[in-house]
Every structure is written in C-alpha cells, then in structure tokens.
Design a protein around this motif. Structure first.
Motif, short mmCIF file in Angstrom:
data_model
loop_
_atom_site.label_atom_id
_atom_site.label_comp_id
_atom_site.label_asym_id
_atom_site.label_seq_id
_atom_site.Cartn_x
_atom_site.Cartn_y
_atom_site.Cartn_z
N PRO A 1 0.80 -1.24 0.00
CA PRO A 1 0.00 0.00 0.00
C PRO A 1 0.82 1.28 0.00
O PRO A 1 0.52 2.24 -0.73
CB PRO A 1 -0.83 -0.12 1.28
CG PRO A 1 -0.99 -1.59 1.47
CD PRO A 1 0.31 -2.20 1.02
N LYS A 2 1.91 1.32 0.79
CA LYS A 2 2.68 2.55 0.90
C LYS A 2 3.46 2.88 -0.37
O LYS A 2 3.99 3.99 -0.51
CB LYS A 2 3.64 2.48 2.09
CG LYS A 2 4.74 1.45 1.97
CD LYS A 2 5.62 1.46 3.22
CE LYS A 2 6.75 0.44 3.11
NZ LYS A 2 7.59 0.43 4.33
N GLU A 3 3.52 1.93 -1.30
CA GLU A 3 4.21 2.18 -2.56
C GLU A 3 3.30 2.81 -3.60
O GLU A 3 3.72 3.10 -4.72
CB GLU A 3 4.81 0.88 -3.10
CG GLU A 3 5.91 0.31 -2.20
CD GLU A 3 6.45 -1.02 -2.70
OE1 GLU A 3 5.97 -1.51 -3.75
OE2 GLU A 3 7.34 -1.59 -2.02
N PHE A 4 2.05 3.06 -3.21
CA PHE A 4 1.08 3.71 -4.10
C PHE A 4 0.82 5.14 -3.63
O PHE A 4 1.03 5.47 -2.46
CB PHE A 4 -0.23 2.93 -4.13
CG PHE A 4 -0.13 1.61 -4.85
CD1 PHE A 4 -0.55 1.49 -6.17
CD2 PHE A 4 0.40 0.49 -4.22
CE1 PHE A 4 -0.44 0.28 -6.84
CE2 PHE A 4 0.51 -0.72 -4.88
CZ PHE A 4 0.08 -0.83 -6.19
N GLY A 5 0.38 5.96 -4.55
CA GLY A 5 0.13 7.36 -4.23
C GLY A 5 -0.99 7.57 -3.25
O GLY A 5 -1.01 8.56 -2.51
N SER A 6 -1.94 6.65 -3.24
CA SER A 6 -3.08 6.75 -2.33
C SER A 6 -3.63 5.35 -2.08
O SER A 6 -3.32 4.39 -2.80
CB SER A 6 -4.18 7.63 -2.92
OG SER A 6 -4.77 7.00 -4.05
N ARG A 7 -4.47 5.25 -1.06
CA ARG A 7 -5.10 3.97 -0.76
C ARG A 7 -6.04 3.55 -1.89
O ARG A 7 -6.17 2.36 -2.20
CB ARG A 7 -5.88 4.05 0.56
CG ARG A 7 -6.31 2.69 1.09
CD ARG A 7 -5.11 1.90 1.58
NE ARG A 7 -5.44 0.56 2.00
CZ ARG A 7 -4.66 -0.17 2.79
NH1 ARG A 7 -3.54 0.33 3.26
NH2 ARG A 7 -5.00 -1.39 3.13
N ASP A 8 -6.68 4.53 -2.50
CA ASP A 8 -7.58 4.22 -3.62
C ASP A 8 -6.81 3.59 -4.78
O ASP A 8 -7.31 2.67 -5.44
CB ASP A 8 -8.30 5.49 -4.09
CG ASP A 8 -9.39 5.92 -3.13
OD1 ASP A 8 -9.79 5.10 -2.28
OD2 ASP A 8 -9.83 7.08 -3.22
N GLU A 9 -5.59 4.09 -5.03
CA GLU A 9 -4.77 3.53 -6.11
C GLU A 9 -4.39 2.09 -5.79
O GLU A 9 -4.41 1.21 -6.67
CB GLU A 9 -3.52 4.38 -6.33
CG GLU A 9 -3.79 5.74 -6.95
CD GLU A 9 -2.50 6.52 -7.18
OE1 GLU A 9 -1.41 5.91 -7.15
OE2 GLU A 9 -2.59 7.75 -7.35
N PHE A 10 -4.02 1.85 -4.53
CA PHE A 10 -3.70 0.47 -4.12
C PHE A 10 -4.91 -0.43 -4.28
O PHE A 10 -4.82 -1.54 -4.83
CB PHE A 10 -3.23 0.44 -2.67
CG PHE A 10 -3.19 -0.94 -2.08
CD1 PHE A 10 -2.14 -1.81 -2.37
CD2 PHE A 10 -4.22 -1.40 -1.26
CE1 PHE A 10 -2.11 -3.10 -1.85
CE2 PHE A 10 -4.20 -2.68 -0.73
CZ PHE A 10 -3.15 -3.53 -1.03
N ASN A 11 -6.06 0.03 -3.81
CA ASN A 11 -7.27 -0.78 -3.88
C ASN A 11 -7.63 -1.13 -5.32
O ASN A 11 -8.08 -2.25 -5.60
CB ASN A 11 -8.44 -0.04 -3.22
CG ASN A 11 -8.35 -0.04 -1.70
OD1 ASN A 11 -7.59 -0.80 -1.11
ND2 ASN A 11 -9.11 0.83 -1.08
N GLU A 12 -7.43 -0.19 -6.22
CA GLU A 12 -7.74 -0.45 -7.62
C GLU A 12 -6.78 -1.48 -8.21
O GLU A 12 -7.19 -2.38 -8.95
CB GLU A 12 -7.68 0.85 -8.42
CG GLU A 12 -8.15 0.73 -9.87
CD GLU A 12 -9.61 0.29 -10.01
OE1 GLU A 12 -9.94 -0.32 -11.05
OE2 GLU A 12 -10.41 0.56 -9.09
N ALA A 13 -5.49 -1.35 -7.88
CA ALA A 13 -4.50 -2.32 -8.36
C ALA A 13 -4.78 -3.71 -7.78
O ALA A 13 -4.66 -4.73 -8.47
CB ALA A 13 -3.09 -1.87 -7.99
N PHE A 14 -5.17 -3.75 -6.52
CA PHE A 14 -5.54 -4.98 -5.83
C PHE A 14 -6.73 -5.63 -6.52
O PHE A 14 -6.73 -6.84 -6.82
CB PHE A 14 -5.86 -4.62 -4.38
CG PHE A 14 -6.03 -5.77 -3.44
CD1 PHE A 14 -5.55 -7.04 -3.72
CD2 PHE A 14 -6.67 -5.56 -2.21
CE1 PHE A 14 -5.72 -8.09 -2.82
CE2 PHE A 14 -6.84 -6.60 -1.31
CZ PHE A 14 -6.37 -7.85 -1.61
N TYR A 15 -7.72 -4.84 -6.82
CA TYR A 15 -8.92 -5.31 -7.52
C TYR A 15 -8.57 -5.88 -8.90
O TYR A 15 -8.99 -6.99 -9.25
CB TYR A 15 -9.91 -4.16 -7.65
CG TYR A 15 -11.09 -4.43 -8.56
CD1 TYR A 15 -12.18 -5.15 -8.11
CD2 TYR A 15 -11.11 -3.94 -9.87
CE1 TYR A 15 -13.27 -5.40 -8.95
CE2 TYR A 15 -12.18 -4.18 -10.70
CZ TYR A 15 -13.26 -4.91 -10.24
OH TYR A 15 -14.31 -5.15 -11.07
#
Length: 214
Positions: A60-74
């Motif tokens: 998560p901390k390697e993404f600009g925001s939590r939303d960006e992480f969540n989208e990549a995760f999805y």
C-alpha cells in the motif's frame, strides 16, 4: 478443480496448513493458483515459492493513495479470477468493490468464536489479549464468508479451544492455531471444493457435516 488465491501478510502458518492438507489429501479437488501479500518480507512468500506457487505482492505505501492500491488490488484479483479467495492472516481491509465482485467466494479465518472478540480492531494478539482480559474459559477459531462488514459474514465452521489458567496471549494464540485454525480452514476449503457448502437465508449450510470429524 477449485482454484484458490490465498492472501497473507505474515508468516503464513495457515497457508502452510493449506499446502500440507492438499499434499496429504485432506483437501481434495483444489489447487493454489496464487499467494498474494501486502508485505514483501512476509515469510509466507517463501513458503509459497518453496512449493512452486506463484506469488504476487502489492504494498500500500508504494502507491500514491489507498484508492490507487485498492484499484490495483482489484485488477490483480480480477485478472487471476480465482474460484475462491482465502484470507489466511491477511491484514489488508478488503475493499467493498472486491467483496461485491467475489460475492460468496471469499472466506476468512478469525482467531475467536465469532461473534465474540471480532470486528474492527480485533486481529492478531489483540484478540487473545481481550479474551484473557474478559476471563473467558473457552475460545477458538471461526471460518466465515466475507461480506461488507468486519467479521460479519456467514459462519462456515468453528472449533472451540479451552483457555488454561496460565495462558498468555501468545500461548493461547499458538494453541488456537494448532488445535483449531489449522484444522477448520483446510476442512472448510475441502467442503467448498466438493460442493458441500451453500448459502441459504444468510447462513452457510453444510451437507453431510459431522462436527466430530474436526
């Protein structure tokens, strides 16, 4: 063949229990297609690699925001498209978008007898610390389907473990893993893989289930 993706954050003892159960035939009709972690240093990744299982990591901390992480995760899970997602010590909050996309196809192992000592903030040793503070005489573990709430989805299996007078959070945690988690998580996967679990009226119903077998 049920293709499962196992999501982990740490040591991966539940992952190892799944791997061992597949190897010894306690889990049938199942293969692990991927192990995912939000932690690059998770020992669970080494367990997976040792058995030739594909791994994926998103931090998560390697993404600009939590939303960006969540989208990549999805997107990662949609691309993998497992038949079942198994949260086996995964400390990532599963986004609602993923829960909806895989409705009825995500299960979690929680180290207490839900509805006791569960919900927001109850994870890891904190669960056992609170149980000991309350003075319970019986604890255990629960496998449940994941819904939009926290530890609120339909319960599949539970197993009780007695609390000893001299228990610490760590000794209780270890015994619950050994006597409950490592038994009911593989069993739940096997039941699902063989079409013996259905959701009816918000409850998980198991065909030909004998509680004594676990």
């Amino acid at each position: 063949m049920l293709r499962i993706a196992v999501l982990v954050s740490g040591g991966g003892t539940n992952l190892q229990a799944i791997i061992d159960a597949i190897d010894n035939g306690k889990i049938t009709n199942t293969e692990i297609s991927m192990v995912f972690s939000n932690n690059r240093n998770a020992f669970a990744l080494e367990r997976a690699a040792k058995h030739g299982i594909k791994t994926q990591v998103l931090v998560p901390k390697e993404f600009g925001s939590r939303d960006e992480f969540n989208e990549a995760f999805y997107e990662l899970l949609i691309k993998e498209n497992p038949d079942l997602i198994v949260l086996a010590g995964c400390l990532v909050v599963i986004p609602e978008k993923i829960v909806k996309a895989f409705q009825g196809r995500i299960i979690n192992i929680h180290p207490s007898l839900i509805p006791s000592f569960c919900g927001t903030g109850y994870y890891g040793l904190k669960v056992h610390e609170k149980a000991l503070e309350r003075g319970v005489k019986v604890s255990g573990a629960t496998v449940h389907f994941v819904d939009e709430g926290t530890d609120t989805g339909p319960i599949i299996l539970q197993k009780a473990v007695y609390v000893r007078p001299d228990d610490t959070a760590k000794t209780l945690q270890q015994r619950i893993m050994e006597q409950a988690e490592w038994k009911i998580l593989p069993r739940a996967i096997d039941l699902i893989a063989n079409g013996k679990v259905t959701l009816e009226g918000g409850k998980a119903v198991i065909d030909d289930y004998d509680p004594d077998e676990i």
